[in-house]
Design a protein around this motif. Structure first.
Motif, PDB file in Angstrom:
ATOM      1  N   VAL A 103      -1.625   9.582   2.484  1.00 47.15           N
ATOM      2  CA  VAL A 103      -2.775   8.948   3.133  1.00 47.15           C
ATOM      3  C   VAL A 103      -2.315   8.214   4.384  1.00 47.15           C
ATOM      4  O   VAL A 103      -1.365   7.441   4.351  1.00 47.15           O
ATOM      5  CB  VAL A 103      -3.469   7.970   2.154  1.00 47.15           C
ATOM      6  N   ASN A 104      -3.000   8.456   5.485  1.00 48.91           N
ATOM      7  CA  ASN A 104      -2.780   7.716   6.728  1.00 48.91           C
ATOM      8  C   ASN A 104      -3.602   6.430   6.615  1.00 48.91           C
ATOM      9  O   ASN A 104      -4.831   6.475   6.565  1.00 48.91           O
ATOM     10  CB  ASN A 104      -3.228   8.564   7.919  1.00 48.91           C
ATOM     11  N   LEU A 105      -2.932   5.288   6.577  1.00 49.54           N
ATOM     12  CA  LEU A 105      -3.614   4.008   6.344  1.00 49.54           C
ATOM     13  C   LEU A 105      -4.615   3.647   7.443  1.00 49.54           C
ATOM     14  O   LEU A 105      -5.473   2.792   7.230  1.00 49.54           O
ATOM     15  CB  LEU A 105      -2.592   2.890   6.167  1.00 49.54           C
ATOM     16  N   LEU A 106      -4.523   4.294   8.582  1.00 50.11           N
ATOM     17  CA  LEU A 106      -5.493   4.030   9.652  1.00 50.11           C
ATOM     18  C   LEU A 106      -6.864   4.628   9.330  1.00 50.11           C
ATOM     19  O   LEU A 106      -7.843   4.346  10.013  1.00 50.11           O
ATOM     20  CB  LEU A 106      -4.986   4.604  10.980  1.00 50.11           C
ATOM     21  N   HIS A 107      -6.925   5.432   8.281  1.00 50.28           N
ATOM     22  CA  HIS A 107      -8.163   6.145   7.966  1.00 50.28           C
ATOM     23  C   HIS A 107      -8.707   5.810   6.578  1.00 50.28           C
ATOM     24  O   HIS A 107      -9.373   6.630   5.955  1.00 50.28           O
ATOM     25  CB  HIS A 107      -7.936   7.658   8.089  1.00 50.28           C
ATOM     26  N   ILE A 108      -8.428   4.588   6.105  1.00 53.09           N
ATOM     27  CA  ILE A 108      -8.953   4.208   4.793  1.00 53.09           C
ATOM     28  C   ILE A 108     -10.080   3.192   4.929  1.00 53.09           C
ATOM     29  O   ILE A 108     -10.141   2.431   5.889  1.00 53.09           O
ATOM     30  CB  ILE A 108      -7.859   3.664   3.849  1.00 53.09           C
ATOM     31  N   LEU A 109     -10.943   3.224   3.955  1.00 48.58           N
ATOM     32  CA  LEU A 109     -12.044   2.268   3.844  1.00 48.58           C
ATOM     33  C   LEU A 109     -12.013   1.685   2.428  1.00 48.58           C
ATOM     34  O   LEU A 109     -11.643   2.371   1.472  1.00 48.58           O
ATOM     35  CB  LEU A 109     -13.396   2.951   4.044  1.00 48.58           C
ATOM     36  N   HIS A 110     -12.412   0.438   2.334  1.00 47.48           N
ATOM     37  CA  HIS A 110     -12.541  -0.202   1.015  1.00 47.48           C
ATOM     38  C   HIS A 110     -13.823   0.307   0.389  1.00 47.48           C
ATOM     39  O   HIS A 110     -14.901   0.173   0.960  1.00 47.48           O
ATOM     40  CB  HIS A 110     -12.575  -1.721   1.193  1.00 47.48           C
ATOM     41  N   GLY A 111     -13.718   0.906  -0.780  1.00 54.99           N
ATOM     42  CA  GLY A 111     -14.903   1.456  -1.424  1.00 54.99           C
ATOM     43  C   GLY A 111     -15.541   0.502  -2.407  1.00 54.99           C
ATOM     44  O   GLY A 111     -16.691   0.130  -2.267  1.00 54.99           O
ATOM     45  N   GLN A 112     -14.764   0.075  -3.400  1.00 52.96           N
ATOM     46  CA  GLN A 112     -15.335  -0.735  -4.467  1.00 52.96           C
ATOM     47  C   GLN A 112     -14.214  -1.445  -5.216  1.00 52.96           C
ATOM     48  O   GLN A 112     -13.088  -0.969  -5.262  1.00 52.96           O
ATOM     49  CB  GLN A 112     -16.086   0.185  -5.422  1.00 52.96           C
ATOM     50  N   GLN A 113     -14.562  -2.571  -5.833  1.00 53.42           N
ATOM     51  CA  GLN A 113     -13.666  -3.287  -6.730  1.00 53.42           C
ATOM     52  C   GLN A 113     -14.463  -3.715  -7.948  1.00 53.42           C
ATOM     53  O   GLN A 113     -15.644  -4.035  -7.842  1.00 53.42           O
ATOM     54  CB  GLN A 113     -13.124  -4.563  -6.078  1.00 53.42           C
ATOM     55  N   ARG A 114     -13.782  -3.715  -9.079  1.00 54.29           N
ATOM     56  CA  ARG A 114     -14.415  -4.184 -10.318  1.00 54.29           C
ATOM     57  C   ARG A 114     -13.355  -4.951 -11.097  1.00 54.29           C
ATOM     58  O   ARG A 114     -12.186  -4.560 -11.146  1.00 54.29           O
ATOM     59  CB  ARG A 114     -14.911  -3.002 -11.129  1.00 54.29           C
ATOM     60  N   PHE A 115     -13.783  -6.038 -11.714  1.00 53.32           N
ATOM     61  CA  PHE A 115     -12.890  -6.877 -12.506  1.00 53.32           C
ATOM     62  C   PHE A 115     -13.475  -7.020 -13.903  1.00 53.32           C
ATOM     63  O   PHE A 115     -14.574  -7.554 -14.051  1.00 53.32           O
ATOM     64  CB  PHE A 115     -12.757  -8.272 -11.877  1.00 53.32           C
ATOM     65  N   ASP A 116     -12.769  -6.536 -14.894  1.00 49.54           N
ATOM     66  CA  ASP A 116     -13.146  -6.767 -16.280  1.00 49.54           C
ATOM     67  C   ASP A 116     -12.141  -7.786 -16.821  1.00 49.54           C
ATOM     68  O   ASP A 116     -10.957  -7.481 -16.961  1.00 49.54           O
ATOM     69  CB  ASP A 116     -13.089  -5.469 -17.083  1.00 49.54           C
ATOM     70  N   TYR A 117     -12.633  -8.972 -17.073  1.00 54.12           N
ATOM     71  CA  TYR A 117     -11.793 -10.098 -17.463  1.00 54.12           C
ATOM     72  C   TYR A 117     -11.799 -10.191 -18.988  1.00 54.12           C
ATOM     73  O   TYR A 117     -12.849 -10.364 -19.597  1.00 54.12           O
ATOM     74  CB  TYR A 117     -12.383 -11.365 -16.831  1.00 54.12           C
ATOM     75  N   HIS A 118     -10.632 -10.081 -19.620  1.00 56.06           N
ATOM     76  CA  HIS A 118     -10.528 -10.078 -21.077  1.00 56.06           C
ATOM     77  C   HIS A 118     -10.079 -11.423 -21.643  1.00 56.06           C
ATOM     78  O   HIS A 118     -10.426 -11.759 -22.774  1.00 56.06           O
ATOM     79  CB  HIS A 118      -9.558  -8.981 -21.525  1.00 56.06           C
ATOM     80  N   ALA A 119      -9.265 -12.163 -20.898  1.00 56.27           N
ATOM     81  CA  ALA A 119      -8.760 -13.467 -21.348  1.00 56.27           C
ATOM     82  C   ALA A 119      -8.389 -14.277 -20.110  1.00 56.27           C
ATOM     83  O   ALA A 119      -8.100 -13.710 -19.059  1.00 56.27           O
ATOM     84  CB  ALA A 119      -7.543 -13.291 -22.254  1.00 56.27           C
TER      85      ALA A 119
ATOM     86  N   LEU B 252       0.817  -1.213   0.000  1.00 52.35           N
ATOM     87  CA  LEU B 252       0.000   0.000   0.000  1.00 52.35           C
ATOM     88  C   LEU B 252       0.855   1.268   0.000  1.00 52.35           C
ATOM     89  O   LEU B 252       0.367   2.347   0.333  1.00 52.35           O
ATOM     90  CB  LEU B 252      -0.956  -0.007   1.197  1.00 52.35           C
ATOM     91  N   ASP B 253       2.121   1.127  -0.382  1.00 49.00           N
ATOM     92  CA  ASP B 253       3.001   2.295  -0.368  1.00 49.00           C
ATOM     93  C   ASP B 253       2.525   3.394  -1.317  1.00 49.00           C
ATOM     94  O   ASP B 253       2.787   4.566  -1.096  1.00 49.00           O
ATOM     95  CB  ASP B 253       4.456   1.918  -0.661  1.00 49.00           C
ATOM     96  N   TRP B 254       1.776   3.032  -2.348  1.00 45.01           N
ATOM     97  CA  TRP B 254       1.255   4.049  -3.262  1.00 45.01           C
ATOM     98  C   TRP B 254       0.302   5.004  -2.537  1.00 45.01           C
ATOM     99  O   TRP B 254       0.254   6.193  -2.862  1.00 45.01           O
ATOM    100  CB  TRP B 254       0.592   3.408  -4.479  1.00 45.01           C
ATOM    101  N   LEU B 255      -0.403   4.499  -1.536  1.00 47.72           N
ATOM    102  CA  LEU B 255      -1.287   5.364  -0.748  1.00 47.72           C
ATOM    103  C   LEU B 255      -0.489   6.263   0.199  1.00 47.72           C
ATOM    104  O   LEU B 255      -0.779   7.456   0.314  1.00 47.72           O
ATOM    105  CB  LEU B 255      -2.287   4.518   0.051  1.00 47.72           C
ATOM    106  N   THR B 256       0.491   5.688   0.865  1.00 47.91           N
ATOM    107  CA  THR B 256       1.298   6.517   1.774  1.00 47.91           C
ATOM    108  C   THR B 256       2.072   7.575   0.991  1.00 47.91           C
ATOM    109  O   THR B 256       2.280   8.678   1.496  1.00 47.91           O
ATOM    110  CB  THR B 256       2.242   5.663   2.643  1.00 47.91           C
ATOM    111  N   ASP B 257       2.461   7.259  -0.251  1.00 52.16           N
ATOM    112  CA  ASP B 257       3.125   8.266  -1.093  1.00 52.16           C
ATOM    113  C   ASP B 257       2.211   9.446  -1.399  1.00 52.16           C
ATOM    114  O   ASP B 257       2.683  10.554  -1.660  1.00 52.16           O
ATOM    115  CB  ASP B 257       3.597   7.645  -2.414  1.00 52.16           C
ATOM    116  N   LEU B 258       0.910   9.221  -1.374  1.00 51.74           N
ATOM    117  CA  LEU B 258      -0.063  10.302  -1.588  1.00 51.74           C
ATOM    118  C   LEU B 258      -0.294  11.121  -0.321  1.00 51.74           C
ATOM    119  O   LEU B 258      -0.985  12.135  -0.371  1.00 51.74           O
ATOM    120  CB  LEU B 258      -1.412   9.727  -2.039  1.00 51.74           C
TER     121      LEU B 258
END
Length: 149
Positions: A73-89, A65-71
């Protein structure tokens, strides 16, 4: 408030080999044990379910999750919002998959108290075939706004 100049930023490329043992374990955990072992008995590599791609992108990473801390973002204050998977092959055990992620958008709600970070990941195999597009949303509850700042 998160810096919107991060929109469009490419994140570190991740390359992972789909290991058959780890994939069978995952399939067993999610209740697809029969599918995993049927493929093994038939001498075939088990097929990767889309949800495993999300795990594979982060597995074995030193700081997934280093991409979030680079922004900022304090990881203690995150929530999972949504996920989507578009499968092509299909992808299978033994494939080498590359994950190229970027920050697609950053939006705010409630005067900045809630910030939505939209991430998109393109997954390709060792032949450069497009396997999937993964989209996820992380909600950041900015502690500065919780304190009335």
């Amino acid at each position: 408030m998160l810096d919107r100049t991060h929109i469009g930023r490419s994140l570190r490329r991740v390359t992972r080999t789909v290991e058959a043992g780890q994939l069978r374990f995952f399939l067993n955990v999610i209740g697809d044990k029969d599918k995993a072992f049927a493929a093994k008995e038939a001498g075939q590599a088990p097929q990767v379910p889309p949800t495993y791609l999300f795990c594979l992108e982060m597995i074995d990473g030193p700081e997934p999750l280093d991409w979030l801390t680079d922004l900022g973002v304090n990881l203690l204050h995150i929530l999972h919002g949504q996920q989507r998977f578009d499968y092509h092959a299909p992808a299978f055990a033994g494939d080498v998959l590359s994950f190229d992620a970027s920050i697609e958008d950053i939006q705010e709600k409630k005067g900045g108290a809630l910030q939505f970070i939209f991430k998109k990941t393109e997954v390709r195999n060792q032949s450069d075939a497009r396997i999937a597009t993964l989209s996820s949303t992380v909600i950041y509850r900015d502690p500065a706004y919780a304190k009335g700042k």
